[in-house]
Write a protein that holds these residues in place. Structure first.
Motif, short mmCIF file in Angstrom:
data_model
loop_
_atom_site.label_atom_id
_atom_site.label_comp_id
_atom_site.label_asym_id
_atom_site.label_seq_id
_atom_site.Cartn_x
_atom_site.Cartn_y
_atom_site.Cartn_z
N PHE A 150 -34.90 -6.69 6.27
CA PHE A 150 -34.82 -5.37 5.67
C PHE A 150 -33.99 -5.37 4.40
CE2 PHE A 150 -36.15 -4.71 9.91
CZ PHE A 150 -36.91 -3.56 9.90
N TYR B 65 -19.62 0.02 12.36
CA TYR B 65 -20.12 0.84 11.27
C TYR B 65 -19.07 1.77 10.67
CZ TYR B 65 -24.47 -1.38 11.82
OH TYR B 65 -25.43 -2.36 11.85
N PHE C 215 -29.46 -12.75 18.85
CA PHE C 215 -30.00 -11.51 19.42
C PHE C 215 -31.51 -11.59 19.64
CE2 PHE C 215 -31.85 -7.26 18.60
CZ PHE C 215 -31.24 -6.53 19.61
N GLY D 134 -32.32 3.16 10.69
CA GLY D 134 -32.57 1.85 10.08
C GLY D 134 -32.15 0.71 10.99
N ILE D 135 -30.97 0.88 11.59
CA ILE D 135 -30.45 -0.15 12.50
C ILE D 135 -31.39 -0.31 13.70
CG2 ILE D 135 -28.57 -0.75 14.07
CD1 ILE D 135 -26.77 0.95 12.12
N GLU E 6 -27.75 -3.10 7.95
CA GLU E 6 -28.48 -2.52 9.08
C GLU E 6 -29.04 -3.59 9.99
OE1 GLU E 6 -31.22 0.25 7.35
OE2 GLU E 6 -29.61 1.64 6.86
N GLN F 24 -34.58 0.34 13.85
CA GLN F 24 -35.80 -0.36 13.44
C GLN F 24 -35.56 -1.86 13.34
OE1 GLN F 24 -37.28 1.47 9.84
NE2 GLN F 24 -38.66 2.74 11.03
N ALA F 25 -34.40 -2.23 12.77
CA ALA F 25 -34.10 -3.66 12.63
C ALA F 25 -33.97 -4.31 14.01
CB ALA F 25 -32.81 -3.86 11.84
N MET F 26 -33.43 -3.55 14.97
CA MET F 26 -33.30 -4.09 16.33
C MET F 26 -34.68 -4.27 16.97
SD MET F 26 -29.99 -1.86 17.45
CE MET F 26 -30.13 -2.11 19.19
N LEU F 27 -35.54 -3.26 16.81
CA LEU F 27 -36.90 -3.36 17.37
C LEU F 27 -37.64 -4.54 16.76
CD1 LEU F 27 -38.21 0.31 17.48
CD2 LEU F 27 -37.43 -1.10 19.38
N ALA F 28 -37.47 -4.74 15.43
CA ALA F 28 -38.18 -5.81 14.75
C ALA F 28 -37.81 -7.18 15.32
CB ALA F 28 -37.89 -5.78 13.25
N ALA G 211 -29.55 8.45 8.92
CA ALA G 211 -30.63 7.61 8.38
C ALA G 211 -30.33 6.14 8.65
CB ALA G 211 -30.78 7.85 6.88
N ARG G 212 -29.04 5.78 8.51
CA ARG G 212 -28.65 4.40 8.76
C ARG G 212 -28.87 4.04 10.22
NH1 ARG G 212 -26.04 0.56 6.23
NH2 ARG G 212 -25.32 1.78 4.48
N ASN H 279 -45.42 -4.87 11.98
CA ASN H 279 -44.95 -5.24 13.32
C ASN H 279 -44.91 -4.02 14.25
OD1 ASN H 279 -42.74 -3.89 12.48
ND2 ASN H 279 -41.25 -5.47 12.98
#
Lengths: 229, 230
Positions: free
Chosen positions: A83, B143, A101, B186-187, A88, B189-193, B182-183, A51
């Motif tokens: 993921f 978090y 969201f 990761g967050i 996360e 990336q998950a938001m962008l996805a 790092a987290r 993606n």
């Protein structure tokens, strides 16, 4: 036409490690493929290209759309990534907001996005927990909530990175049942041979950044001795 | 903020929990304004404020000991100034400073203990606190539990291999920082996805009822009455 088409994908991390070294891969509509391989063989790096989160050399098409900057918004609604660490993925205060969201990012009005989110949560059996905060959930619930967050965008492909991590056996069973009922094409990155057997009709094996072999789950497991004992 | 008891209290049911967060924020400000402008000599007014708070704590069905203990957490910060005042002979002002500090902390705690964090943040946003500030508070809150869990597991791992020493604690802090960073990626990336494009969307706003207005007016009047009359 395959829903994922990857040709000659190469990627080198900025730190210098060659993570992907010429990957060719196709995923057909409705198909479920398991991705095996040792830690560090490039599985997750591969998935992050699908993606456009990472950008390597070679070509990737998702549902016929080349993965390039102009197409990213459309591609991210077609392919849902789930993921490894659900903490996360769940970052908003309540489940309903978190699942909404994605649809809100697609530009949907709030009521419509909330309705979509509710439907997705019901689909994963969590319709009663709309206003819960994510950190009060069990690992299995978090995983299903993360899947709902992706389903709410109505993708055509689901990509799951180590979906059974930190799930107890009943949780793994529930997840397998849920995924089996979902019509999307699926890519399962996993070490869990039992889980892959339950769902996947085909498997590929990653080795040093390329696909070293493909076949049925049984063939791959036998060829690489891919069982815990 | 990462206090599990307060989080649990905020999800209980009571007439105060049901009030719109904006009404409670308004009431808190009225109370703080009254307390902070009260003359240091008027001890009876401080007793009046304490009674007011006690009535609200009872109405909210919150446990007195736990709440009163947590409200005292801010006192050490005020104690330094209070000591200075005390030794320069201004004993009434020293006492009043501690009282004001304690009453204000208890009031603020009461807001947090009767309002789930998501509602509180949404109210702050509607009241035009900048969105970035709201988001920072939100992510911190979300978090804090995850990172404090990580810190706890690292402490367990360290102490099961012997005593945790200052030097290894410093190293562990660095590791914790690296993991948190790092987290964070990761967050992101998950938001962008899920199609994040820099704008945080918000679902429907809360509803303002007549009871909320009544509560706000009553709280403001009660605070003002204690301030004026006592």
């Amino acid at each position: 036409m395959p829903v994922i088409r990857v040709r000659g994908l190469r990627y080198r991390y900025p730190e210098g490690a060659q993570a992907l070294n010429g990957v060719d891969f196709d995923l057909e509509p409705g198909e479920c493929v398991a991705v095996f391989g040792a830690n560090g063989s490039g599985k997750t790096t591969f998935v992050l290209h699908l993606n456009g989160l990472l950008e390597g050399e070679g070509s990737i098409e998702i549902c016929g759309l080349p993965v390039i900057k102009q197409n990213l918004a459309r591609i991210r609604r077609k392919i849902g990534l789930i993921f490894q660490d659900s903490d996360e993925q769940l970052f908003l205060p309540t489940l309903i907001e978190d699942v909404a969201f994605g649809p809100m990012n697609l530009g949907m009005p709030p009521e419509q996005a909330a309705a979509r989110a509710q439907k997705a949560l019901e689909r994963v059996g969590m319709g009663a927990l709309l206003n819960r905060t994510p950190y009060h959930l069990s690992s299995g619930e978090k995983r299903r909530a993360a899947i709902a967050g992706v389903l709410a965008m109505e993708p055509e492909i689901l990509v799951l990175d180590e979906p059974t991590t930190s799930l107890d056996p009943p949780g793994q069973r529930e997840l397998a049942d849920l995924l089996r009922d979902l019509p999307q094409a699926k890519l399962l990155v996993t070490h869990d041979v039992f889980f892959a057997r339950a769902l996947a009709s085909r498997a590929v094996f990653f080795e040093r950044g390329r696909i070293a072999a493909e076949g049925t789950v049984e063939e791959i497991v036998a060829r690489f001795n891919w069982t815990p004992r | 903020m990462g206090d599990a008891a307060i989080e649990r209290w905020s999800r209980q049911q009571s007439v105060l929990h049901r009030r719109d967060a904006r009404a409670k924020i308004g009431a808190l400000f009225a109370f703080l304004a009254a307390v902070s402008t009260t003359s240091p000599d008027s001890q009876i007014a401080f007793a009046g404020y304490a009674l007011l708070l006690a009535a609200v704590i009872a109405a909210a069905r919150l446990p007195f000991p736990g709440l009163l203990r947590r409200a005292a957490l801010g006192l050490p910060f005020a104690a330094g100034f209070a000591l200075l005042l005390w030794f320069s002979g201004e004993r009434a002002r020293a006492l009043a400073l501690l009282e004001k500090c304690y009453l204000s902390a208890a009031g603020a705690l009461l807001l947090v203990a009767t309002t789930p964090m998501p509602e509180l943040l949404r109210a702050l946003e509607i009241l035009h606190l900048p969105r970035t500030v709201v988001l920072v508070i939100h992510f911190l809150y979300r978090y804090l539990f995850v990172i404090s869990g990580q810190a706890r597991r690292m402490r367990w791992a360290a102490s099961s291999r012997g005593r945790l020493q200052f030097r290894s604690a410093a190293g562990a802090l660095a590791v914790l920082f690296a993991r948190s960073s790092a987290r964070a990626s990761g967050i992101y990336q998950a938001m962008l996805a899920r199609g994040f494009s820099g704008q945080f969307p918000a679902l429907a706003p809360p509803r303002w009822r007549a009871a909320d207005a009544a509560f706000l007016i009553a709280a403001a009047l009660a605070s003002a009455a204690v301030r004026m009359a006592l």
